[in-house]
Design a protein around this motif. Structure first.
Motif, PDB file in Angstrom:
ATOM      1  N   LEU A  82       0.835  -1.197   0.000  1.00  0.00           N
ATOM      2  CA  LEU A  82       0.000   0.000   0.000  1.00  0.00           C
ATOM      3  C   LEU A  82       0.872   1.250   0.000  1.00  0.00           C
ATOM      4  N   GLY A  83       0.646   2.144  -0.981  1.00  0.00           N
ATOM      5  CA  GLY A  83       1.466   3.340  -1.089  1.00  0.00           C
ATOM      6  C   GLY A  83       2.878   2.988  -1.508  1.00  0.00           C
ATOM      7  N   ASP A 115      -0.781   3.042  -5.471  1.00  0.00           N
ATOM      8  CA  ASP A 115      -0.391   4.385  -5.039  1.00  0.00           C
ATOM      9  C   ASP A 115      -1.241   5.390  -5.795  1.00  0.00           C
ATOM     10  N   ASP A 132      -6.862   4.341  -4.547  1.00  0.00           N
ATOM     11  CA  ASP A 132      -7.019   4.959  -3.228  1.00  0.00           C
ATOM     12  C   ASP A 132      -6.940   3.856  -2.178  1.00  0.00           C
ATOM     13  N   LEU A 133      -6.131   4.057  -1.143  1.00  0.00           N
ATOM     14  CA  LEU A 133      -5.982   3.037  -0.109  1.00  0.00           C
ATOM     15  C   LEU A 133      -7.270   2.792   0.659  1.00  0.00           C
ATOM     16  N   THR A 134      -8.195   3.742   0.611  1.00  0.00           N
ATOM     17  CA  THR A 134      -9.461   3.573   1.337  1.00  0.00           C
ATOM     18  C   THR A 134     -10.517   2.848   0.507  1.00  0.00           C
ATOM     19  N   LEU A 177      -9.781  -0.108  -2.123  1.00  0.00           N
ATOM     20  CA  LEU A 177      -8.895  -0.923  -2.949  1.00  0.00           C
ATOM     21  C   LEU A 177      -9.672  -1.677  -4.022  1.00  0.00           C
ATOM     22  N   SER A 186       2.943  -1.959   4.094  1.00  0.00           N
ATOM     23  CA  SER A 186       2.825  -0.526   3.855  1.00  0.00           C
ATOM     24  C   SER A 186       3.936   0.176   4.619  1.00  0.00           C
ATOM     25  N   ILE A 246       0.112   5.216   5.154  1.00  0.00           N
ATOM     26  CA  ILE A 246      -1.246   5.375   5.675  1.00  0.00           C
ATOM     27  C   ILE A 246      -1.386   6.659   6.478  1.00  0.00           C
ATOM     28  N   ALA A 274      -8.614   2.654   5.478  1.00  0.00           N
ATOM     29  CA  ALA A 274      -7.479   2.007   4.804  1.00  0.00           C
ATOM     30  C   ALA A 274      -7.079   0.723   5.532  1.00  0.00           C
ATOM     31  N   ALA A 311      -7.235  -3.073   4.070  1.00  0.00           N
ATOM     32  CA  ALA A 311      -6.091  -3.985   4.089  1.00  0.00           C
ATOM     33  C   ALA A 311      -6.496  -5.342   4.662  1.00  0.00           C
TER      34      ALA A 311
END
Length: 230
Positions: free
Chosen positions: A85-86, A109, A142-144, A146, A158, A162, A174, A178
Motif C-alpha cells: 500500500l502506497g 499508489d 485509493d488506499l481507502t 482498494l 505498507s 497510511i 485504509a 487492508a
C-alpha cells in the motif's frame, strides 16, 4: 557492455531535509553575528543540520535495511501474493518481489509528490533494474477503496503511507481495506510513525508493535517509526 542501472528510490518528502539543512546552516551563520545568542543559535543549527543528515540516511539507506529485515523475518515461502500500500518508487515492493520467485508483488499508489519522482513508470523501471519486472505490477488506487476482491492477498505491507491520509476516519478505512483483501491467516506489516501505529493496533484490536530503531528516524527520535505486525 553498458552498465546495468540500479533501482533508484528517491527521497521521502524532499523539501523537509532541504528546509532542515538550510535552517541549520542559517542558524550557525547567524550565531557568528549575534554574540549574545551565539551558543543557543549554534546548538540549534547543529541539531537541525544533524536532523537533515539523519533524515537523508533513513530515506536512502535506513528504511531499506529495516525492510530487508522485516521481510526476512516474515518467513515468506516464495509463492505468496503480496500487496504493498502506497508503494511509491517500489522500495518495499521490489524487496518483497525478490523474495517471491513464484509469487506476485502488487503495488498501489496515488503517485503524489510526497516522494521525489513518484510515478508508476519509475516503479516499473526500478523493478526491471532489479530483475523482478515479471512478478511486479502497479495500480493507481485509493488506499481507502482498494480495487481487489476480498481475501485476494497473503501479505499486505505498507511503509510510511497510511499516515498521509488526512483524516482518522480515512486511515481506519485504509486499515479495514487492508484486512478485507487479506486471506484468512494472512500477514499485515505496516510501518508508520510510532504515534500512528499505536492507534492502528487499537483500531484493529490485534497485532504486535515493534520500534524499528534509529535507522528509521526521520530527523530524530521525535519522528521514530514502528512496525505493526498483525
Amino acid at each position: 557492455m553498458s552498465k546495468i542501472e540500479r533501482p533508484r528510490y528517491g527521497i521521502d518528502a524532499p523539501p523537509i531535509p532541504a528546509v532542515l539543512g538550510a535552517a541549520g546552516l542559517a542558524a550557525i551563520a547567524g550565531s557568528v553575528w549575534w554574540p549574545g545568542g551565539r551558543v543557543p543559535l549554534a546548538v540549534a543549527g547543529a541539531v537541525l543540520v544533524a536532523g537533515a543528515g539523519i533524515y537523508l540516511h533513513t530515506t536512502l539507506r535506513g528504511k531499506l535495511r529495516a525492510w530487508n529485515g522485516i521481510l526476512d523475518r516474515a518467513g515468506l515461502a516464495g509463492d505468496e501474493r503480496l500487496l504493498d500500500l502506497g508503494c511509491g518508487r517500489g522500495a518495499v515492493l521490489i524487496a518483497a518481489a525478490q523474495r517471491l520467485p513464484r509469487g506476485r508483488a502488487v503495488g498501489v499508489d496515488l503517485w503524489t509528490a510526497d516522494q521525489s519522482g513518484n510515478r508508476p513508470e519509475t516503479t516499473l523501471a526500478n523493478a526491471a533494474a532489479a530483475g523482478v519486472a515479471d512478478r511486479v505490477e502497479v495500480h493507481t488506487a485509493d488506499l481507502t477503496a482498494l480495487p481487489f476482491p476480498d481475501a485476494s492477498f497473503d501479505v499486505v505491507t505498507s511503509a510510511m503511507a497510511i499516515h498521509n491520509i488526512p483524516s482518522p476516519e480515512g486511515r481506519r478505512r485504509a486499515l479495514d481495506e487492508a484486512v478485507r483483501v487479506l486471506r484468512p491467516g494472512g500477514r499485515l506489516l505496516i510501518a508508520d510513525p510510532s504515534m500512528f501505529v499505536r492507534r492502528y493496533a487499537d483500531h484493529l484490536g490485534r497485532g504486535s508493535l515493534r520500534g524499528l530503531g534509529a535507522g528509521y528516524w526521520y530527523s530524530g527520535p521525535w519522528i521514530s517509526v514502528s512496525l505493526l505486525d498483525a
